[in-house]
Design a protein around this motif. Structure first.
Motif, PDB file in Angstrom:
ATOM      1  N   ILE A 108       0.833  -1.204   0.000  1.00  0.00           N
ATOM      2  CA  ILE A 108       0.000   0.000   0.000  1.00  0.00           C
ATOM      3  C   ILE A 108       0.869   1.256   0.000  1.00  0.00           C
ATOM      4  N   SER A 109       1.917   1.266   0.804  1.00  0.00           N
ATOM      5  CA  SER A 109       2.771   2.451   0.891  1.00  0.00           C
ATOM      6  C   SER A 109       3.445   2.765  -0.431  1.00  0.00           C
ATOM      7  N   LEU A 110       3.597   1.751  -1.295  1.00  0.00           N
ATOM      8  CA  LEU A 110       4.251   1.936  -2.591  1.00  0.00           C
ATOM      9  C   LEU A 110       3.258   2.267  -3.701  1.00  0.00           C
ATOM     10  N   GLY A 111       1.984   2.410  -3.350  1.00  0.00           N
ATOM     11  CA  GLY A 111       0.986   2.788  -4.339  1.00  0.00           C
ATOM     12  C   GLY A 111       0.229   1.625  -4.941  1.00  0.00           C
ATOM     13  N   TYR A 112       0.414   0.418  -4.401  1.00  0.00           N
ATOM     14  CA  TYR A 112      -0.293  -0.768  -4.904  1.00  0.00           C
ATOM     15  C   TYR A 112      -1.335  -1.171  -3.860  1.00  0.00           C
ATOM     16  N   HIS A 113      -2.299  -0.275  -3.651  1.00  0.00           N
ATOM     17  CA  HIS A 113      -3.210  -0.450  -2.527  1.00  0.00           C
ATOM     18  C   HIS A 113      -4.157  -1.622  -2.715  1.00  0.00           C
ATOM     19  N   LYS A 114      -4.538  -1.926  -3.964  1.00  0.00           N
ATOM     20  CA  LYS A 114      -5.460  -3.044  -4.162  1.00  0.00           C
ATOM     21  C   LYS A 114      -4.797  -4.367  -3.788  1.00  0.00           C
ATOM     22  N   HIS A 115      -3.558  -4.553  -4.207  1.00  0.00           N
ATOM     23  CA  HIS A 115      -2.895  -5.789  -3.800  1.00  0.00           C
ATOM     24  C   HIS A 115      -2.578  -5.747  -2.307  1.00  0.00           C
ATOM     25  N   GLY A 116      -2.312  -4.555  -1.787  1.00  0.00           N
ATOM     26  CA  GLY A 116      -2.125  -4.442  -0.345  1.00  0.00           C
ATOM     27  C   GLY A 116      -3.343  -4.958   0.412  1.00  0.00           C
ATOM     28  N   LYS A 117      -4.546  -4.629  -0.082  1.00  0.00           N
ATOM     29  CA  LYS A 117      -5.769  -5.147   0.537  1.00  0.00           C
ATOM     30  C   LYS A 117      -5.804  -6.676   0.478  1.00  0.00           C
ATOM     31  N   THR A 118      -5.392  -7.223  -0.664  1.00  0.00           N
ATOM     32  CA  THR A 118      -5.341  -8.682  -0.792  1.00  0.00           C
ATOM     33  C   THR A 118      -4.437  -9.285   0.276  1.00  0.00           C
ATOM     34  N   GLU A 119      -3.265  -8.684   0.458  1.00  0.00           N
ATOM     35  CA  GLU A 119      -2.315  -9.204   1.447  1.00  0.00           C
ATOM     36  C   GLU A 119      -2.837  -9.012   2.869  1.00  0.00           C
ATOM     37  N   LEU A 120      -3.515  -7.901   3.126  1.00  0.00           N
ATOM     38  CA  LEU A 120      -4.096  -7.685   4.451  1.00  0.00           C
ATOM     39  C   LEU A 120      -5.147  -8.749   4.748  1.00  0.00           C
ATOM     40  N   TYR A 121      -5.957  -9.078   3.746  1.00  0.00           N
ATOM     41  CA  TYR A 121      -6.987 -10.096   3.941  1.00  0.00           C
ATOM     42  C   TYR A 121      -6.351 -11.462   4.200  1.00  0.00           C
ATOM     43  N   ARG A 122      -5.313 -11.781   3.455  1.00  0.00           N
ATOM     44  CA  ARG A 122      -4.620 -13.055   3.677  1.00  0.00           C
ATOM     45  C   ARG A 122      -4.011 -13.092   5.078  1.00  0.00           C
ATOM     46  N   ASP A 123      -3.469 -11.961   5.511  1.00  0.00           N
ATOM     47  CA  ASP A 123      -2.891 -11.886   6.848  1.00  0.00           C
ATOM     48  C   ASP A 123      -3.966 -12.123   7.907  1.00  0.00           C
ATOM     49  N   LEU A 124      -5.141 -11.550   7.695  1.00  0.00           N
ATOM     50  CA  LEU A 124      -6.251 -11.756   8.629  1.00  0.00           C
ATOM     51  C   LEU A 124      -6.660 -13.226   8.667  1.00  0.00           C
ATOM     52  N   LEU A 125      -6.772 -13.862   7.507  1.00  0.00           N
ATOM     53  CA  LEU A 125      -7.139 -15.274   7.473  1.00  0.00           C
ATOM     54  C   LEU A 125      -6.114 -16.126   8.210  1.00  0.00           C
ATOM     55  N   ASP A 126      -4.835 -15.817   8.019  1.00  0.00           N
ATOM     56  CA  ASP A 126      -3.787 -16.550   8.730  1.00  0.00           C
ATOM     57  C   ASP A 126      -3.930 -16.390  10.236  1.00  0.00           C
ATOM     58  N   HIS A 127      -4.261 -15.156  10.661  1.00  0.00           N
ATOM     59  CA  HIS A 127      -4.420 -14.928  12.100  1.00  0.00           C
ATOM     60  C   HIS A 127      -5.626 -15.688  12.645  1.00  0.00           C
ATOM     61  N   LEU A 128      -6.737 -15.644  11.918  1.00  0.00           N
ATOM     62  CA  LEU A 128      -7.942 -16.332  12.386  1.00  0.00           C
ATOM     63  C   LEU A 128      -7.734 -17.833  12.484  1.00  0.00           C
ATOM     64  N   ALA A 129      -6.871 -18.357  11.636  1.00  0.00           N
ATOM     65  CA  ALA A 129      -6.611 -19.804  11.646  1.00  0.00           C
ATOM     66  C   ALA A 129      -5.755 -20.232  12.821  1.00  0.00           C
ATOM     67  N   SER A 130      -5.140 -19.262  13.502  1.00  0.00           N
ATOM     68  CA  SER A 130      -4.191 -19.620  14.565  1.00  0.00           C
ATOM     69  C   SER A 130      -4.558 -19.027  15.923  1.00  0.00           C
ATOM     70  N   THR A 131      -5.813 -18.582  16.091  1.00  0.00           N
ATOM     71  CA  THR A 131      -6.186 -17.966  17.356  1.00  0.00           C
ATOM     72  C   THR A 131      -7.531 -18.495  17.835  1.00  0.00           C
ATOM     73  N   THR A 132      -7.756 -18.394  19.117  1.00  0.00           N
ATOM     74  CA  THR A 132      -9.059 -18.701  19.691  1.00  0.00           C
ATOM     75  C   THR A 132      -9.761 -17.438  20.171  1.00  0.00           C
TER      76      THR A 132
END
Length: 581
Positions: free
Chosen positions: A290-314
């Motif tokens: 996102i900081s480099l101007g690729y905000h749409k892919h940044g959103k994709t990576e943020l969503y993947r990061d969220l999914l990874d977190h949800l898979a490893s937390t209670t």
């Protein structure tokens, strides 16, 4: 025509249509980005602002075009999921030779979601995870240049400055090199590192933003790897190195989620992001894109990061700490430093905005210079989570206050529209719980945040402490945008004198007030500061209480005078007195 084509043929033509559209997007994005060097060379700050706005609108414009083209191609088969699944497979092959395959995958997702308004994600039609576990192409050249050990640190830095030349020469390149070397020597001593530098790796292209340019890299001394960023300004006498940043926190602030996006020329964004990640390990990959101007892919990576977190937390989603908002419901997860913000169905008095107006404010912030003070907010649509991820309290409030945006079933929670922001400590909580010295620094930076926004034509509207937050670096940022407006739209007035004693006691104003009238003399009454904190604020920023201050800011904006927001501390500057923007 589509009736005469087989499903496989439609998939091939559709995939090529989207691939061609992405190639157009990439070419136009690069062309705009490449203008930044010339803008810096010629001090064309208005031109760079225009380029930034054009680049921000580019993605949506190209997706609009590809959506129309695909609808025309597929006709009444446009929602045939078998065709789209085949199209994804063909498209994956078409982008396998691209250096920006990950960005191309996200573009395909954007086209798909335009057609289907997908709830949650569809693995058959979307690149939920990338198709490539490792990069499908090899870099043609490293994203950085290597500078090996020189006779002295001064010589090493001088070589770097020679390679990063501009149309305008450096004002005092030799002097700059000496001062930079001195700062590096001091940092090495502070860290207990060796006195010598083994090598320096510098990203090949400068980073441009606002009125500054930045050379970014890392240096190696024995077992130490140290971030290195040189901040350049174009002074009336030439280019100067204004500051040297030599620690992770300082460089992290440079790439902060509260700053606008950089313009930097790069062949493989993937390599640049991973280089930066090595220096800033606590930065999310998505935030770097996102900081480099690729905000749409940044959103994709943020969503993947969220999914990874949800898979490893209670943990469960719960109401975020702080005063409840009148317009937004804010929730988070205890071990996750992001928040979701959902617009309420009805706004509490005295708020009288509409949902459309609130969304317009967030869009304004997205398109505007954020001055290092406005938290980036990424909009997500049709997110789907398991119901068991939400606390009972949060579910009850979502059902009661956000029915237009949230659908709750026995199994799931679907959020039609939400904003995703970095979580910060609300300023009212921070000054209450921090030590006195830290609280005093925060309220002074709170005033500076208001001034930084004003210099970029933003008035926060509601300036209560609860609408500001403190980052992990101690910087104060603004995150509540429902009353935000352009400074130039405001009418700053002095309070008229009172003619009678009764007017002193009146609960209502004794004079006519227009909707855009603002009376800075009244600010002390509702900022929420008292005692020593109020005194500290007024020692730094009493001028905010005067209409004259605000009118002067408006006059500067009308005259086209641009203000540079320094993303570093004054003590990090090399020249404290020779140049100020």
């Amino acid at each position: 025509m589509n009736q005469r084509l087989s499903g496989s043929r439609l998939a091939n033509v559709g995939a090529k249509t989207i691939s061609t559209a992405y190639a157009t997007l990439h070419a136009q994005h690069q062309a705009i980005t490449e203008r930044a060097r010339h803008r810096f060379d010629t001090q064309d700050w208005a031109g760079l602002q225009a380029d930034t706005a054009e680049r921000l609108g580019l993605y949506r414009r190209i997706v609009d075009l590809v959506e129309a083209a695909v609808r025309d191609l597929l006709g009444d088969r446009v929602e045939d999921k078998i065709i789209w699944a085949s199209m994804k497979a063909v498209y994956s092959g078409l982008i396998a030779d691209r250096d920006d395959w990950e960005l191309a995958e996200t573009f395909f997702n954007s086209a798909t979601r335009r057609i289907f308004t997908t709830v949650g994600v569809d693995h058959h039609m979307e690149f939920v995870a990338t198709d490539f576990e490792t990069p499908p192409t090899r870099p043609r050249a490293p994203v950085y240049r290597v500078y090996n050990r020189a006779a002295t640190t001064v010589d090493l830095i001088a070589a770097i400055l020679r390679d990063f030349s501009f149309a305008t020469p450096y004002r005092h390149a030799d002097q700059d090199a000496g001062l930079i070397a001195g700062r590096i020597t001091a940092q090495l001593e502070k860290l207990g590192a060796l006195q010598t530098i083994d090598r320096v790796e510098m990203i090949r292209a400068p980073f441009f933003r606002g009125m500054g340019a930045y050379l970014v890299g890392r240096l190696f001394s024995g077992s130490h790897r140290i971030p290195l960023a040189l901040a350049l300004l174009h002074s009336p006498e030439g280019i100067v190195v204004d500051a040297v940043l030599l620690d992770e926190n300082s460089v992290s602030i440079l790439f902060s989620f509260a700053h606008s996006y950089f313009h930097v020329e790069v062949d493989r964004v993937y390599d640049l992001v991973h280089f930066l990640k090595s220096m800033l390990p606590r930065k999310r990959t998505g935030e770097l894109y996102i900081s480099l101007g690729y905000h749409k892919h940044g959103k994709t990576e943020l969503y993947r990061d969220l999914l990874d977190h949800l898979a490893s937390t209670t943990d469960k989603f719960e109401i975020a700490r702080g005063q409840r908002g009148m317009v937004m419901l804010v929730f988070t997860m205890p071990g996750y430093d992001m928040v979701f913000k959902v617009i309420k169905d009805h706004f509490n008095y005295p708020k009288d905005s509409t949902r459309k107006e609130v969304m317009g404010k967030y869009d304004l912030v997205y398109r505007h210079d954020r001055a290092g003070r406005l938290v980036d907010a990424q909009a997500f649509e049709y997110l789907e989570f398991g119901r068991d991820l939400f606390s009972d309290e949060l579910l009850a409030i979502l059902a009661a206050d956000c029915g237009q945006s949230v659908c709750i079933t026995e199994e799931s929670v679907v959020i039609a529209h939400a904003y995703f922001q970095r979580r910060v400590i609300p300023l009212d909580i921070y000054v209450r719980e921090a030590r006195d010295h830290a609280a005093h620094l925060a309220v002074c930076d709170y005033g500076q945040a208001i001034k930084d926004m004003a210099s970029c034509n933003i008035f926060p509207g509601d300036m209560l402490l609860k609408n500001f937050g403190v980052t992990r670096h101690g910087r104060v940022v603004f995150y509540d945008y429902d009353e935000l407006c352009l400074l130039e739209e405001c009418n700053f007035r002095r309070l008229p004198p009172r003619d009678r004693y009764e007017e002193e006691l009146a609960a209502e104003p004794w004079f006519h007030v227009n909707p855009n009238d603002i009376f800075p003399e009244e600010f002390p009454n509702f900022l929420g500061l008292s005692g020593a904190l109020r005194a500290a604020f007024e020692d730094c920023h009493a001028d905010l209480y005067t209409a004259d201050y605000w009118r002067e800011q408006q006059a500067a904006l009308r005259a086209g005078r641009h203000a540079h927001i320094f993303p570093y501390q004054s003590e990090q500057r090399l020249y404290q007195d020779i140049y100020s923007l």
